[in-house]
Enzyme design. Structure first.
Site, mmCIF file in Angstrom:
data_model
loop_
_atom_site.group_PDB
_atom_site.id
_atom_site.type_symbol
_atom_site.label_atom_id
_atom_site.label_comp_id
_atom_site.label_asym_id
_atom_site.label_seq_id
_atom_site.Cartn_x
_atom_site.Cartn_y
_atom_site.Cartn_z
ATOM 1 N NE ARG A 1 -1.664 1.069 -1.995
ATOM 2 C CZ ARG A 1 -2.353 1.913 -2.342
ATOM 3 N NH1 ARG A 1 -3.503 2.822 -2.520
ATOM 4 N NH2 ARG A 1 -1.516 2.551 -4.407
ATOM 5 N NE ARG B 1 -11.615 2.340 -4.405
ATOM 6 C CZ ARG B 1 -11.198 3.296 -5.229
ATOM 7 N NH1 ARG B 1 -12.180 3.848 -5.947
ATOM 8 N NH2 ARG B 1 -10.105 3.599 -5.143
ATOM 9 N NE ARG C 1 7.842 -4.670 -20.383
ATOM 10 C CZ ARG C 1 7.555 -5.025 -20.782
ATOM 11 N NH1 ARG C 1 8.557 -5.840 -21.358
ATOM 12 N NH2 ARG C 1 6.646 -5.565 -21.584
ATOM 13 N NE ARG D 1 -1.783 3.987 -19.583
ATOM 14 C CZ ARG D 1 -1.852 3.968 -18.992
ATOM 15 N NH1 ARG D 1 -2.731 4.518 -17.484
ATOM 16 N NH2 ARG D 1 -0.247 4.780 -18.658
ATOM 17 C CD GLU E 1 0.516 3.620 -21.639
ATOM 18 O OE1 GLU E 1 -0.407 4.761 -21.734
ATOM 19 O OE2 GLU E 1 0.802 3.204 -20.510
ATOM 20 C CE1 TYR F 1 4.602 6.102 -12.758
ATOM 21 C CE2 TYR F 1 3.990 5.529 -10.431
ATOM 22 C CZ TYR F 1 4.041 6.334 -11.562
ATOM 23 O OH TYR F 1 2.611 6.699 -11.898
ATOM 24 C CG ASP G 1 1.891 8.315 -8.026
ATOM 25 O OD1 ASP G 1 1.996 8.517 -9.684
ATOM 26 O OD2 ASP G 1 1.704 8.122 -7.354
#
Ligand SMILES: Cc1cc2nc3c(=O)[nH]c(=O)nc-3n(C[C@H](O)[C@H](O)[C@H](O)COP(=O)(O)OP(=O)(O)OC[C@H]3O[C@@H](n4cnc5c(N)ncnc54)[C@H](O)[C@@H]3O)c2cc1C
Length: 382
Positions: free
Chosen positions: A172, A176, A248, A278, A299, A347, A349
């Site tokens: 994707r 933007r 990971r 991060r 992290e 993965y 959500d």
């Protein structure tokens, strides 16, 4: 009514347990950890009283009405919009890459149409059908933005060159051409007032559910139950007989400070020389609370060893081949259904996890009622 064992007290296990318990099945949920909610676990830090996301930042977002209603049934969701910043080349930018990022990065004041043309001019048009993450980025984003925001972050996150990763990771278009910096596009977004652990505790709070924490699954347990739902790692169920599926893992290194340390919940570090990916400052996930001190997590991402917590499935060619073999074995098993991010090696959500758990529970109930053999997987896993 059946006696059912559910391995794992994350969202997958808890949601399925609740659905089965509500129609009268007797459900035992076990988890090897000393808390529920799996990787979504939140706790109040003793020194600061801040709600900490122990296994990394979790923001709830969904377009699914049923899932949104479900989560609101078990806890109060507070309005929250995830806005992420990124540091690259010693400057701070807004993510996902939007018109503000583009104008700041190139020191321009482009309109949306101008910016589209500007980025298009930088794209590598010699790449017709991008196969790798790198080709996809060079084709659609162009070299300067790719190198500043994606290349080294991806190497740190995945431990491999972007030319080894599939294009699908960046399928994707991550750009933007307006000033919208809301990280997610979903209709609903929020943060539980009392944390995710409280929500999962409420889901599991039913007279037909027995919860056993600090309880590792072992095979002899099975004989006490008529059916089992497994939300642990798929390969662990088979004692890694064919080898280990690649993951990971993450290391979180906490540090404390006074007041506001970084001014935002999540800041990504995209430069090669910064070893972490991060920093999360947890107090910003609860802007309705007031805290004088602050706690942050740095992290770090690295290859997952056998004693580490598996976080992100790698799913490169070799893993997919191994996954296929484990799926064949799982489909030949009786009396067990595999669910969730570990049980299906994907993965997922939280909203997708809840949706799939509700669907799995419905399908299981249907099979029990019709005396049919339940499926090992109710979702397409590969
Ligand atoms: C760093 C990170 C950030 C994320 N951020 C977001 C986000 O912002 N928004 C979002 O929607 N989703 C996010 N997610 C995804 C979210 O964490 C998952 O959707 C969710 O954890 C899946 O729940 P689960 O129940 O399938 O798995 P888990 O939460 O992993 O639960 C599985 C449980 O099974 C237990 N278990 C495993 N093996 C055994 C055994 N042998 N015996 C007993 N117990 C066992 C484990 O201890 C664990 O508690 C993120 C994931 C990661 C890795």
């Amino acid at each position: 009514m059946k006696k059912i064992l559910i391995v794992g007290a994350g969202f997958s296990g808890a949601v399925i347990a609740r659905s089965l318990a509500e129609v009268g099945h007797k459900v035992t949920v076990i988890d090897s950890r000393d808390h529920v909610a799996g990787n979504c676990h939140t706790y109040r830090d003793e020194k600061t009283d801040i709600m900490v996301h122990k296994y990394g930042p979790h923001i709830f977002h969904t377009d699914n009405e049923t899932v949104w209603e479900y989560i609101n049934r078990f806890g109060e969701m507070m309005p929250y919009v995830n806005r992420v910043k990124a540091v690259t080349g010693n400057r701070v930018y807004s993510l996902p890459i939007n018109l503000h990022t583009i104008n700041q990065f190139f020191s321009e004041t482009l309109s949306p149409n101008d910016a589209k043309a500007f980025i298009e001019a930088q794209s590598d048009k010699s790449i017709d059908e991008p196969q790798t993450f790198e080709e996809q980025a060079l084709r659609f984003v162009g070299k300067p933005l790719y190198e500043a925001f994606f290349k080294y972050y991806t190497i740190k996150q995945w431990g491999t060159e972007p030319s080894n990763l599939p294009a699908s990771i960046l399928k994707r278009l991550p750009l933007r051409f307006n000033y919208d910096d809301n990280y997610f596009n979903h209709k609903y977004q929020g943060m539980p007032r009392n944390g995710y652990t409280s929500i999962v505790e409420n889901i599991l709070n039913h007279h037909n559910i027995e919860l056993k924490l600090e309880t590792e699954y072992f095979e002899e347990m099975r004989s006490d139950f008529e059916y089992m739902v497994w939300s642990g790692p798929l390969d662990a169920y088979f004692n890694h007989r064919l080898g280990r599926l690649g993951y990971r893992t993450l290391d979180f290194v906490p540090f404390y400070g006074e007041g506001d340390i970084q001014g935002n919940a999540v800041i990504n570090y995209c430069d090669e020389q910064v070893p972490y990916t991060r920093i999360t400052e947890h107090k910003h996930f609860a802007p309705w609370e007031d805290h004088s001190k602050s706690i942050c997590y740095k992290e770090y991402s690295r290859a997952c060893d056998k004693n580490d917590i598996p976080y992100y499935p790698i799913r490169l060619m070799n893993d997919k081949k191994l996954l296929g073999q484990y799926i064949d074995m799982a489909q030949r098993c009786n009396g067990v259904t595999f669910v969730g991010r570990l049980g299906t090696y994907r993965y997922l959500d939280m909203d997708v996890t809840i949706k799939e758990a509700l669907e799995t529970a419905d399908a299981l109930l249907h099979s029990f009622e019709n005396s049919k053999k339940p499926k090992a997987f109710y979702q397409t896993v590969i």
